[in-house]
Write an enzyme that holds these catalytic residues in place. Structure first.
Site, PDB file in Angstrom:
ATOM      1  N   ALA A  31       0.806  -1.221   0.000  1.00 19.06           N
ATOM      2  CA  ALA A  31       0.000   0.000   0.000  1.00 19.06           C
ATOM      3  C   ALA A  31       0.837   1.269   0.000  1.00 19.06           C
ATOM      4  O   ALA A  31       0.320   2.366  -0.178  1.00 19.06           O
ATOM      5  CB  ALA A  31      -0.937   0.010   1.215  1.00 19.06           C
ATOM      6  N   HIS A  32       2.153   1.131   0.173  1.00 19.20           N
ATOM      7  CA  HIS A  32       3.026   2.305   0.271  1.00 19.20           C
ATOM      8  C   HIS A  32       4.246   2.135  -0.654  1.00 19.20           C
ATOM      9  O   HIS A  32       5.348   1.848  -0.173  1.00 19.20           O
ATOM     10  CB  HIS A  32       3.505   2.465   1.720  1.00 19.20           C
ATOM     11  CG  HIS A  32       4.081   3.828   2.021  1.00 19.20           C
ATOM     12  ND1 HIS A  32       5.369   4.198   1.729  1.00 19.20           N
ATOM     13  CD2 HIS A  32       3.511   4.917   2.601  1.00 19.20           C
ATOM     14  CE1 HIS A  32       5.591   5.435   2.128  1.00 19.20           C
ATOM     15  NE2 HIS A  32       4.472   5.897   2.663  1.00 19.20           N
ATOM     16  N   PHE A  33       4.088   2.291  -1.928  1.00 19.41           N
ATOM     17  CA  PHE A  33       2.867   2.629  -2.662  1.00 19.41           C
ATOM     18  C   PHE A  33       2.689   1.557  -3.736  1.00 19.41           C
ATOM     19  O   PHE A  33       3.699   1.024  -4.227  1.00 19.41           O
ATOM     20  CB  PHE A  33       3.000   4.012  -3.300  1.00 19.41           C
ATOM     21  CG  PHE A  33       3.165   5.117  -2.305  1.00 19.41           C
ATOM     22  CD1 PHE A  33       2.062   5.667  -1.672  1.00 19.41           C
ATOM     23  CD2 PHE A  33       4.429   5.600  -1.996  1.00 19.41           C
ATOM     24  CE1 PHE A  33       2.206   6.698  -0.766  1.00 19.41           C
ATOM     25  CE2 PHE A  33       4.569   6.618  -1.093  1.00 19.41           C
ATOM     26  CZ  PHE A  33       3.471   7.176  -0.469  1.00 19.41           C
TER      27      PHE A  33
END
Length: 247
Positions: free
Chosen positions: A149-151
């Site tokens: 999620a990052h990223f």
């Protein structure tokens, strides 16, 4: 009204610089005259432990000196004037009163941290000298869950986790000063460049100042020869943060 008489032993330029640091760091009014006889504790200024650490950090950086722990409770830190006199006597002389300790026998330092494995951001320890410094490495291969999620499609190591890693290595550096676990009280860290996986981030922390239960550490995170983050982290080793945050 007559102007206050300044001790002829005080350097007016240094005195004014010390006053400006106090006004800025302790958030005093810009027009507060801060005469030399103003007391730093229990008087006109009345510093607490965190105020004191911020003041010491600024004084050391401004005047290129290292303030030893013993000076904090002595006459040097009684008044604005005595602090200016201390600076005058020790400026540009480099570290003062440094204490060197012998390395301790090999032990499992990571086991000394209170964090569970899922929130441990140090992969291995290079060196620990309790009460002085610590160095370690955080190894990332890109498969860590947070990269999803990052990223997405462009993984970058979260800056907050680099700070957490530096706080953890600082907890080991300051272990000799107290048997209590450290809690994060203050952060002053700037980032120089992003880190993408795979990466081996070298973490280092050096105890700069100890005031009561507060410990200020100078910290650096490196990727090879390049600095990715640096600054200062303050840990509180006490029963509660009202006597300072969680790290």
């Amino acid at each position: 009204m007559a102007s206050a008489v300044i001790d002829p032993g005080l350097d007016p330029d240094i005195l004014n610089k010390v006053r400006n640091i106090l006004r800025r760091d302790i958030k005093l009014p810009a027009d507060d005259p801060l005469p030399p006889e103003s007391r730093l504790f229990g008087g006109e200024v009345d510093l607490d432990s965190l105020d004191m650490l911020l003041l010491i950090t600024s004084i050391e950086r401004q005047f290129n000196l290292r303030i030893p722990d013993r000076a904090i409770g002595e006459a040097a830190f009684q008044t604005v004037g005595s602090l200016a006199k201390f600076v005058h006597d020790h400026r540009d002389t480099g570290p003062v009163g440094a204490v060197t300790q012998m390395p301790v026998p090999q032990i499992d330092w990571l086991a000394q941290l209170p964090h569970g494995k899922a929130f441990l951001f140090i992969s291995r320890i290079i060196e620990v000298r309790p009460g002085e410094m610590a160095r370690g490495v955080w190894t990332l291969n890109g498969s860590e869950p947070f990269f999803a999620a990052h990223f997405p499609g462009n993984p970058v190591v979260p800056g907050v986790l680099i700070i957490e890693a530096l706080a953890q290595i600082s907890g080991l550096a300051g272990a000799a000063h107290s048997g209590r676990q450290g809690k994060l009280a203050h952060i002053d860290v700037r980032f120089e460049r992003p880190v993408v996986p795979p990466a081996e981030i070298e973490l280092s922390s050096k105890i700069a100042t100890v005031v009561g239960s507060m410990q200020r550490c100078d910290v650096v995170a490196r990727l090879g020869v390049n600095i990715v983050a640096q600054g200062a982290i303050t840990l509180h080793r006490g029963d509660s943060l009202s006597d300072g945050g969680n790290g």
